[in-house]
Write a protein that holds these residues in place. Structure first.
Motif, mmCIF file in Angstrom:
data_model
loop_
_atom_site.group_PDB
_atom_site.id
_atom_site.type_symbol
_atom_site.label_atom_id
_atom_site.label_comp_id
_atom_site.label_asym_id
_atom_site.label_seq_id
_atom_site.Cartn_x
_atom_site.Cartn_y
_atom_site.Cartn_z
ATOM 1 N N SER A 72 0.842 -1.189 0.000
ATOM 2 C CA SER A 72 0.000 0.000 0.000
ATOM 3 C C SER A 72 0.880 1.242 0.000
ATOM 4 N N GLY A 73 0.264 2.365 -0.388
ATOM 5 C CA GLY A 73 0.958 3.646 -0.313
ATOM 6 C C GLY A 73 1.328 4.265 -1.640
ATOM 7 N N GLY A 74 1.147 3.560 -2.723
ATOM 8 C CA GLY A 74 1.507 4.113 -4.016
ATOM 9 C C GLY A 74 0.528 5.188 -4.458
ATOM 10 N N VAL A 75 1.076 6.329 -4.884
ATOM 11 C CA VAL A 75 0.257 7.451 -5.350
ATOM 12 C C VAL A 75 1.035 8.234 -6.389
ATOM 13 N N LEU A 76 0.413 9.296 -6.881
ATOM 14 C CA LEU A 76 1.076 10.257 -7.757
ATOM 15 C C LEU A 76 1.767 11.286 -6.870
ATOM 16 N N LYS A 120 12.332 10.889 -8.188
ATOM 17 C CA LYS A 120 12.611 11.320 -9.556
ATOM 18 C C LYS A 120 11.614 10.664 -10.507
ATOM 19 N N PRO A 121 11.403 11.250 -11.656
ATOM 20 C CA PRO A 121 10.499 10.614 -12.622
ATOM 21 C C PRO A 121 10.894 9.179 -12.953
ATOM 22 N N GLY A 125 1.553 -5.604 -6.008
ATOM 23 C CA GLY A 125 2.160 -4.357 -6.446
ATOM 24 C C GLY A 125 1.336 -3.126 -6.143
ATOM 25 N N THR A 126 2.044 -1.999 -6.049
ATOM 26 C CA THR A 126 1.398 -0.703 -5.873
ATOM 27 C C THR A 126 2.101 0.290 -6.787
ATOM 28 N N LEU A 127 1.333 1.116 -7.476
ATOM 29 C CA LEU A 127 1.876 2.006 -8.494
ATOM 30 C C LEU A 127 2.345 3.322 -7.895
ATOM 31 N N VAL A 128 3.596 3.646 -8.184
ATOM 32 C CA VAL A 128 4.160 4.939 -7.806
ATOM 33 C C VAL A 128 4.418 5.724 -9.090
ATOM 34 N N THR A 129 3.847 6.894 -9.174
ATOM 35 C CA THR A 129 4.043 7.750 -10.337
ATOM 36 C C THR A 129 4.659 9.063 -9.876
ATOM 37 N N VAL A 130 5.812 9.387 -10.437
ATOM 38 C CA VAL A 130 6.494 10.636 -10.093
ATOM 39 C C VAL A 130 6.409 11.554 -11.311
ATOM 40 N N SER A 131 5.626 12.597 -11.180
ATOM 41 C CA SER A 131 5.383 13.477 -12.317
ATOM 42 C C SER A 131 4.860 14.815 -11.834
ATOM 43 N N SER A 132 5.194 15.854 -12.580
ATOM 44 C CA SER A 132 4.673 17.175 -12.269
ATOM 45 C C SER A 132 3.403 17.458 -13.082
#
Length: 120
Positions: free
Chosen positions: A7-11, A86-87, A113-120
């Motif tokens: 758990s915990g994956g976010v944008l 970082k992205p 799995g949990t999705l992590v998205t690094v983006s502005s």
């Protein structure tokens, strides 16, 4: 049946921080080594960080100094604190653990799995 749930994956924006959790459940007798892996689109799954039952960590070069892995054995839970994101950290993050299940012995288990998205 043993299960691992992340758990915990976010944008999150570049430079931001995030903490992922992975909790094991089921008829668990003992948990040995645990680890976080990630898989980015079009790439193979790679080890991000691992931790022994005694708490000794190891990290991929790409995350050293930015990520910190830890575990709470009483809660059958592993964490990864991710700073200065970082992205290129964008990926699905999976946890893996070596677990001894009552009556069945040792096995290696994966979370979904949990999705992590690094983006502005």
């Amino acid at each position: 049946q043993v299960q691992l749930v992340e758990s915990g994956g976010v944008l999150v924006q570049p430079g931001g921080s995030l903490r992922l959790s992975c909790t094991a459940s089921g008829r668990i007798f003992s948990i040995d080594a645990m680890g976080w892996y990630r898989q980015a689109p079009g790439k193979e799954r790679e080890l991000v960080a691992g931790i022994t039952s005694g708490g000794s960590p190891n990290y991929a070069d790409s995350v050293k100094g930015r990520f910190t892995i830890s575990r709470d054995n009483a809660k059958s839970t592993m964490y990864i604190q991710m700073n200065s994101l970082k992205p290129e950290d964008t990926a699905v993050y999976y946890c893996n653990a070596a677990i001894s299940e009552y009556g069945l012995g040792w096995g290696h288990y994966w979370g979904k799995g949990t999705l992590v998205t690094v983006s502005s």
